[in-house]
Design a protein around this motif. Structure first.
Motif, mmCIF file in Angstrom:
data_model
loop_
_atom_site.group_PDB
_atom_site.id
_atom_site.type_symbol
_atom_site.label_atom_id
_atom_site.label_comp_id
_atom_site.label_asym_id
_atom_site.label_seq_id
_atom_site.Cartn_x
_atom_site.Cartn_y
_atom_site.Cartn_z
ATOM 1 N N ASN A 162 0.838 -1.198 0.000
ATOM 2 C CA ASN A 162 0.000 0.000 0.000
ATOM 3 C C ASN A 162 0.874 1.249 0.000
ATOM 4 O O ASN A 162 2.025 1.230 0.460
ATOM 5 N N ILE A 163 0.304 2.358 -0.514
ATOM 6 C CA ILE A 163 1.057 3.612 -0.536
ATOM 7 C C ILE A 163 0.327 4.649 0.304
ATOM 8 O O ILE A 163 -0.899 4.655 0.408
ATOM 9 N N LEU A 164 1.091 5.527 0.924
ATOM 10 C CA LEU A 164 0.527 6.617 1.706
ATOM 11 C C LEU A 164 0.070 7.708 0.753
ATOM 12 O O LEU A 164 0.850 8.233 -0.044
ATOM 13 N N MET A 165 -1.214 8.052 0.803
ATOM 14 C CA MET A 165 -1.774 9.056 -0.085
ATOM 15 C C MET A 165 -1.442 10.460 0.415
ATOM 16 O O MET A 165 -1.354 10.710 1.630
ATOM 17 N N ASP A 166 -1.288 11.372 -0.521
ATOM 18 C CA ASP A 166 -1.001 12.765 -0.213
ATOM 19 C C ASP A 166 -2.324 13.492 0.059
ATOM 20 O O ASP A 166 -3.203 13.554 -0.816
ATOM 21 N N ASN A 167 -2.472 14.045 1.266
ATOM 22 C CA ASN A 167 -3.715 14.725 1.621
ATOM 23 C C ASN A 167 -4.046 15.870 0.669
ATOM 24 O O ASN A 167 -5.225 16.188 0.451
ATOM 25 N N ALA A 168 -3.009 16.498 0.109
ATOM 26 C CA ALA A 168 -3.232 17.625 -0.794
ATOM 27 C C ALA A 168 -3.936 17.192 -2.079
ATOM 28 O O ALA A 168 -4.516 18.025 -2.781
ATOM 29 N N LYS A 169 -3.886 15.888 -2.386
ATOM 30 C CA LYS A 169 -4.514 15.378 -3.601
ATOM 31 C C LYS A 169 -5.840 14.663 -3.315
ATOM 32 O O LYS A 169 -6.399 14.014 -4.196
ATOM 33 N N LEU A 170 -6.330 14.783 -2.082
ATOM 34 C CA LEU A 170 -7.570 14.119 -1.678
ATOM 35 C C LEU A 170 -8.638 15.154 -1.332
ATOM 36 O O LEU A 170 -8.338 16.308 -1.009
ATOM 37 N N THR A 171 -9.878 14.713 -1.394
ATOM 38 C CA THR A 171 -11.014 15.551 -1.016
ATOM 39 C C THR A 171 -11.647 14.981 0.250
ATOM 40 O O THR A 171 -11.940 13.777 0.315
ATOM 41 N N PHE A 172 -11.861 15.855 1.250
ATOM 42 C CA PHE A 172 -12.437 15.426 2.520
ATOM 43 C C PHE A 172 -13.803 16.099 2.688
ATOM 44 O O PHE A 172 -13.971 17.297 2.391
ATOM 45 N N SER A 173 -14.795 15.334 3.183
ATOM 46 C CA SER A 173 -16.150 15.882 3.337
ATOM 47 C C SER A 173 -16.846 15.228 4.518
ATOM 48 O O SER A 173 -16.432 14.175 5.012
ATOM 49 N N SER A 174 -17.919 15.873 4.980
ATOM 50 C CA SER A 174 -18.724 15.347 6.079
ATOM 51 C C SER A 174 -20.185 15.408 5.665
ATOM 52 O O SER A 174 -20.634 16.379 5.042
#
Length: 322
Positions: free
Chosen positions: A271-283
């Protein structure tokens, strides 16, 4: 790396002397560069019918075939285990000498010892005086003369007790996708590469001499080699799904928790650690919990889901705020 890929190029090779960390040679005109792994297997058969119960593997060998189209004296030095030295040395030469009416001819260099004159009848050994050869039989002729003279040269002595040593080998090649675009560079690094010492200089009228740097990897801290793939030309590391390090979170109001997002790549890959800057976070409900830059914050009491997405895959975390 799940798309169809093709390794269709030969490699560039680097040999580095690990004793002083110097680049010995950079070979960019290889005809062939291949890696082959082999090992011994011992079958353990037992029971009725002598059924195969276990296979014991041993004597793993990682061998390389490296064949160069260009010429470098260093290829010879590496395979012979000798150094190239610049020194004064005796060197054979052949030149066309014009003899005058008295039979005297003058060489361009001062010869060492006798010279060998190629007369119409045979080769004749002569003792020159300085640079001059005199024989009335050669009057008014142009004859080839072979002799030795002293000159500064690069010299390699192939010693009977000199053998190749181990170097660091780096092979870099190209990997293409189905569209013919370069997608990755592949690099094979061998910390201890022992040349096999085989040397063949084939000087033929209708071909170019080829030189080999074949050898085997020696064990270095229980490792033979490392293979690396560098994405190029916009190629990205592809994942098959996302997974966070938590699936459920219980927080107090105002409490925060960091979340790690991993990209799952499938069989054969870690597995690879994903870069938070390239992810979308929502609630689903920001009055209960907020999710931003990989961190969940409890806002108000209740239950909700927060999500992380790379645009293609999404993972969901259940959040309880009390």
């Amino acid at each position: 790396m799940t798309e169809k890929l093709f390794a269709v190029s030969t490699a560039d090779a680097l040999l580095i002397d690990p004793s002083n960390d110097t680049l010995v040679i950079k070979a960019k005109a290889l005809l062939n560069s291949s890696m082959e792994q082999s090992m011994q297997s011992t079958d353990i058969n037992a029971g009725r019918g002598s059924q195969l119960q276990f296979v014991y593997n041993s004597q793993k060998v990682l061998a390389f075939q490296i064949e160069a189209a260009d010429f470098s004296p260093v290829y010879l030095a590496l395979q012979t285990g000798s150094d190239i030295k610049n020194k004064m040395s005796k060197y054979f030469t052949e030149e066309l000498v014009v003899f005058d009416a008295s039979g005297k001819g003058t060489l361009s260099q001062a010869p060492i010892g006798n010279v060998y004159v190629e007369s119409p009848a045979n080769h004749v050994t002569k003792a020159p005086v300085g640079k001059e050869i005199t024989d009335i039989a050669y009057a008014n002729q142009e004859l080839n003369v072979v002799y030795q003279y002293n000159v500064q040269v690069d010299e390699l002595e192939i010693g009977a007790n000199d053998f190749p040593k181990a170097y660091k080998l780096v092979l870099t090649s190209d990997i293409f996708n189905a569209d013919g675009d370069k997608a990755y560079e592949q690099q094979i690094e061998v910390p201890r590469y022992k040349l096999d010492g085989a040397l063949s200089v084939n000087l033929a009228h209708d071909s170019v001499a080829q030189f080999t740097m074949n050898g085997k990897a020696l064990s270095d801290n229980d490792k033979y080699a490392t293979v690396k793939w560098l994405p190029v030309n916009g190629t990205s590391v592809k994942v098959s799904s996302l997974a966070t390090d938590v699936s459920e979170v219980t927080l107090a109001v105002g409490e925060k928790q960091k979340v790690i997002t991993l990209g799952l790549r499938g069989g054969g890959y870690s597995n690879i650690l994903m870069d938070n800057a390239k992810l979308t976070f929502s609630s689903d409900d920001e009055l209960i919990a907020k999710f931003a830059n990989g961190e969940i914050t409890g806002v108000g009491t209740g239950e909700t889901n927060v999500k992380v997405s790379d645009g293609k895959y999404t993972d969901v975390i259940e959040v309880v705020v009390s």
